[in-house]
Design a protein around this motif. Structure first.
Motif, PDB file in Angstrom:
ATOM      1  N   LEU A  37      -3.952  -6.803 -14.643  1.00 25.06           N
ATOM      2  CA  LEU A  37      -4.377  -7.233 -13.314  1.00 25.06           C
ATOM      3  C   LEU A  37      -3.173  -7.504 -12.417  1.00 25.06           C
ATOM      4  O   LEU A  37      -3.177  -7.134 -11.238  1.00 25.06           O
ATOM      5  CB  LEU A  37      -5.263  -8.477 -13.397  1.00 25.06           C
ATOM      6  N   LYS A  38      -2.159  -8.146 -12.971  1.00 22.37           N
ATOM      7  CA  LYS A  38      -0.957  -8.450 -12.176  1.00 22.37           C
ATOM      8  C   LYS A  38      -0.353  -7.165 -11.634  1.00 22.37           C
ATOM      9  O   LYS A  38       0.027  -7.091 -10.463  1.00 22.37           O
ATOM     10  CB  LYS A  38       0.051  -9.220 -13.014  1.00 22.37           C
ATOM     11  N   ASP A  39      -0.298  -6.153 -12.473  1.00 25.98           N
ATOM     12  CA  ASP A  39       0.268  -4.868 -12.074  1.00 25.98           C
ATOM     13  C   ASP A  39      -0.632  -4.151 -11.062  1.00 25.98           C
ATOM     14  O   ASP A  39      -0.192  -3.778  -9.982  1.00 25.98           O
ATOM     15  CB  ASP A  39       0.494  -3.999 -13.312  1.00 25.98           C
ATOM     16  N   ARG A  40      -1.885  -3.970 -11.406  1.00 29.13           N
ATOM     17  CA  ARG A  40      -2.790  -3.172 -10.559  1.00 29.13           C
ATOM     18  C   ARG A  40      -3.172  -3.867  -9.267  1.00 29.13           C
ATOM     19  O   ARG A  40      -3.420  -3.200  -8.265  1.00 29.13           O
ATOM     20  CB  ARG A  40      -4.047  -2.801 -11.336  1.00 29.13           C
ATOM     21  N   LEU A  41      -3.227  -5.205  -9.287  1.00 29.10           N
ATOM     22  CA  LEU A  41      -3.613  -5.928  -8.074  1.00 29.10           C
ATOM     23  C   LEU A  41      -2.402  -6.428  -7.289  1.00 29.10           C
ATOM     24  O   LEU A  41      -2.570  -7.030  -6.235  1.00 29.10           O
ATOM     25  CB  LEU A  41      -4.507  -7.128  -8.426  1.00 29.10           C
ATOM     26  N   ALA A  42      -1.212  -6.185  -7.804  1.00 29.73           N
ATOM     27  CA  ALA A  42       0.020  -6.679  -7.186  1.00 29.73           C
ATOM     28  C   ALA A  42      -0.085  -8.183  -6.937  1.00 29.73           C
ATOM     29  O   ALA A  42       0.117  -8.676  -5.829  1.00 29.73           O
ATOM     30  CB  ALA A  42       0.327  -5.914  -5.891  1.00 29.73           C
ATOM     31  N   LEU A  43      -0.433  -8.913  -8.007  1.00 36.31           N
ATOM     32  CA  LEU A  43      -0.612 -10.360  -7.900  1.00 36.31           C
ATOM     33  C   LEU A  43       0.730 -11.064  -7.742  1.00 36.31           C
ATOM     34  O   LEU A  43       1.717 -10.678  -8.371  1.00 36.31           O
ATOM     35  CB  LEU A  43      -1.294 -10.907  -9.161  1.00 36.31           C
ATOM     36  N   SER A  44       0.722 -12.105  -6.943  1.00 38.42           N
ATOM     37  CA  SER A  44       1.897 -12.963  -6.860  1.00 38.42           C
ATOM     38  C   SER A  44       1.916 -13.844  -8.108  1.00 38.42           C
ATOM     39  O   SER A  44       0.909 -13.947  -8.823  1.00 38.42           O
ATOM     40  CB  SER A  44       1.827 -13.839  -5.604  1.00 38.42           C
ATOM     41  N   GLN A  47      -0.801 -16.444  -7.753  1.00 33.85           N
ATOM     42  CA  GLN A  47      -2.142 -15.915  -8.038  1.00 33.85           C
ATOM     43  C   GLN A  47      -2.339 -15.749  -9.536  1.00 33.85           C
ATOM     44  O   GLN A  47      -3.399 -16.069 -10.061  1.00 33.85           O
ATOM     45  CB  GLN A  47      -2.358 -14.567  -7.334  1.00 33.85           C
ATOM     46  N   THR A  48      -1.320 -15.250 -10.216  1.00 34.84           N
ATOM     47  CA  THR A  48      -1.412 -15.058 -11.661  1.00 34.84           C
ATOM     48  C   THR A  48      -1.662 -16.393 -12.355  1.00 34.84           C
ATOM     49  O   THR A  48      -2.527 -16.487 -13.233  1.00 34.84           O
ATOM     50  CB  THR A  48      -0.120 -14.404 -12.207  1.00 34.84           C
TER      51      THR A  48
END
Length: 139
Positions: A37-44, A47-48
């Motif tokens: 999710l961190k990779d695909r959603l470009a999470l900060s 957010q993570t």
């Protein structure tokens, strides 16, 4: 309609089995899911940190729902698990859907609309992959 409901319950159950099959594996799978999710959603990083406990709580809630319906993920044995009636399957599906909706509601408070759309896309990809897997197992 009945077959569709059964497939949904089966897909949800197997997805949950995959996510929370055992304590160590559950931790690894959640870590993997969060990394994806961190990779695909470009999470900060913020957010993570915010979504991690939500996803962990969600996985535990699904595990408890399944356990309540006689599906023990810690000792999963498809041959000896309780056979659910149609009504029980519908109730299980309803409870899992409510849990998923609750999780998505919490994520919507953290993720942007664009990230939420991608999250839903990821969830659909997982469902499709599981359906394909189940279809191939049935042959």
């Amino acid at each position: 309609m009945m077959l569709k409901s059964l497939m949904i319950v089966l897909a949800l159950t197997l997805t949950t089995v995959q996510v929370v099959s055992a304590n160590d594996e559950r931790g690894k799978n959640i870590e993997h899911q969060i990394a994806e999710l961190k990779d695909r959603l470009a999470l900060s990083d913020a957010q993570t940190q915010q979504i991690t406990p939500i996803l962990e709580t969600s996985a535990n809630a699904r595990k408890e729902i399944l356990k309540k319906h006689g599906i023990d993920l810690e000792n999963f044995d498809p041959e000896s698990r309780k056979k659910l009636s149609f009504r029980e399957k519908r109730k299980l599906a309803s409870e899992l859907k409510a849990s998923r909706k609750n999780t998505q509601g919490q994520l919507e408070l953290i993720l942007t609309d664009k990230q939420m759309n991608e999250y839903r896309k990821i969830q659909q990809e997982r469902k499709d992959k599981l359906r394909e897997h189940m279809k191939n197992r049935g042959e």
